[in-house]
Design an enzyme around this catalytic site. Structure first.
Site, PDB file in Angstrom:
ATOM      1  N   ASP A 186       0.961  -0.937   0.002  1.00  0.00           N
ATOM      2  CA  ASP A 186       0.040  -0.029  -0.006  1.00  0.00           C
ATOM      3  C   ASP A 186       0.929   1.238   0.037  1.00  0.00           C
ATOM      4  OD1 ASP A 186      -3.166   0.652   1.155  1.00  0.00           O
ATOM      5  OD2 ASP A 186      -1.854   2.139   1.079  1.00  0.00           O
ATOM      6  N   ILE A 187       0.445   2.231  -0.737  1.00  0.00           N
ATOM      7  CA  ILE A 187       1.365   3.466  -0.878  1.00  0.00           C
ATOM      8  C   ILE A 187       1.155   4.199   0.433  1.00  0.00           C
ATOM      9  CG2 ILE A 187      -0.622   4.926  -1.819  1.00  0.00           C
ATOM     10  CD1 ILE A 187       1.450   5.800  -4.114  1.00  0.00           C
TER      11      ILE A 187
ATOM     12  N   ASN B 259     -12.935  -3.168   2.332  1.00  0.00           N
ATOM     13  CA  ASN B 259     -14.014  -2.059   2.458  1.00  0.00           C
ATOM     14  C   ASN B 259     -14.854  -2.091   1.114  1.00  0.00           C
ATOM     15  OD1 ASN B 259     -13.281  -0.606   4.832  1.00  0.00           O
ATOM     16  ND2 ASN B 259     -11.302   0.160   3.650  1.00  0.00           N
TER      17      ASN B 259
ATOM     18  N   GLU C  27     -12.402   3.395  -1.512  1.00  0.00           N
ATOM     19  CA  GLU C  27     -11.779   4.579  -2.048  1.00  0.00           C
ATOM     20  C   GLU C  27     -11.452   3.752  -3.653  1.00  0.00           C
ATOM     21  OE1 GLU C  27      -8.692   6.672  -0.302  1.00  0.00           O
ATOM     22  OE2 GLU C  27     -10.213   7.799   0.953  1.00  0.00           O
ATOM     23  N   VAL C  28     -11.026   2.951  -3.407  1.00  0.00           N
ATOM     24  CA  VAL C  28     -10.553   2.250  -4.950  1.00  0.00           C
ATOM     25  C   VAL C  28     -11.698   1.270  -5.607  1.00  0.00           C
ATOM     26  CG1 VAL C  28      -8.878   1.316  -6.444  1.00  0.00           C
ATOM     27  CG2 VAL C  28      -8.183   2.930  -4.598  1.00  0.00           C
TER      28      VAL C  28
ATOM     29  N   HIS D  38     -10.105  -5.316  -3.494  1.00  0.00           N
ATOM     30  CA  HIS D  38      -8.884  -5.596  -3.123  1.00  0.00           C
ATOM     31  C   HIS D  38      -9.225  -5.897  -1.513  1.00  0.00           C
ATOM     32  CE1 HIS D  38     -10.027  -1.190  -2.743  1.00  0.00           C
ATOM     33  NE2 HIS D  38      -9.316  -1.344  -1.371  1.00  0.00           N
TER      34      HIS D  38
ATOM     35  N   HIS E 285      -6.831  -5.793   1.812  1.00  0.00           N
ATOM     36  CA  HIS E 285      -5.725  -5.311   2.932  1.00  0.00           C
ATOM     37  C   HIS E 285      -5.328  -6.491   3.653  1.00  0.00           C
ATOM     38  CE1 HIS E 285      -6.678  -0.848   2.063  1.00  0.00           C
ATOM     39  NE2 HIS E 285      -7.924  -1.418   2.183  1.00  0.00           N
TER      40      HIS E 285
END
Ligand code: AMP
Length: 125
Positions: free
Chosen positions: A39-40, A97, A105-106, A110, A112
């Site tokens: 993760d960025i 999420n 948000e994306v 995905h 995490h």
């Protein structure tokens, strides 16, 4: 900004662009079904995102519309990443999420994967 977890799929989302090689990532693992990368903006010492290669908006979409092979392949990839990162013995947390109330948000499904320290309460507050 939080997104709707039920689509339609936006092929310009950031993870789609990473999958196409248009944006860089710090890759941890890749196979036919999944890509894992750091993760960025990590929220734990280890914070990796695992994404399926297909165009799924969220877990809601993936669990309904993914093929058996995609679901199995993705699930095994998540487990392998955790194992390869040596997180099985100390433990780790998976989180996904879905939609606005979760703060997704994306709009590409995905998971995490958090680890590397005692992670504390499941939710804040
Ligand atoms: P979510 O709120 O569950 O949709 O989480 C999206 C996650 O993607 C956040 O933790 C971001 O830090 C992460 N993220 C956004 N852009 C990138 C990127 N280019 N490379 C890696 N992680 C990213």
């Amino acid at each position: 900004m939080a997104v709707n977890g039920t689509g339609p799929y936006d092929p310009q989302n950031v993870f789609a662009r990473i999958l196409r090689g248009e944006l860089p990532c710090k890759k941890v693992y890749e196979d036919e079904y999944a890509l894992a990368f750091h993760d960025i903006a990590p929220k734990a010492p280890i914070h990796v995102l695992v994404i399926p290669k297909g165009p799924f908006v969220s877990f809601a979409d993936f669990s309904s519309n993914g093929t058996e092979a995609e679901i199995t392949g993705f699930t095994r990839a998540v487990g392998k990443v955790a194992r390869d990162l040596k997180l099985e013995a100390p433990g780790y947390r998976l989180l996904s999420n879905v939609g606005v109330e979760a703060g997704q948000e994306v709009p590409h499904f995905h998971v995490h994967l958090f680890g590397g320290k005692a992670l504390g309460a499941m939710l804040p507050g």
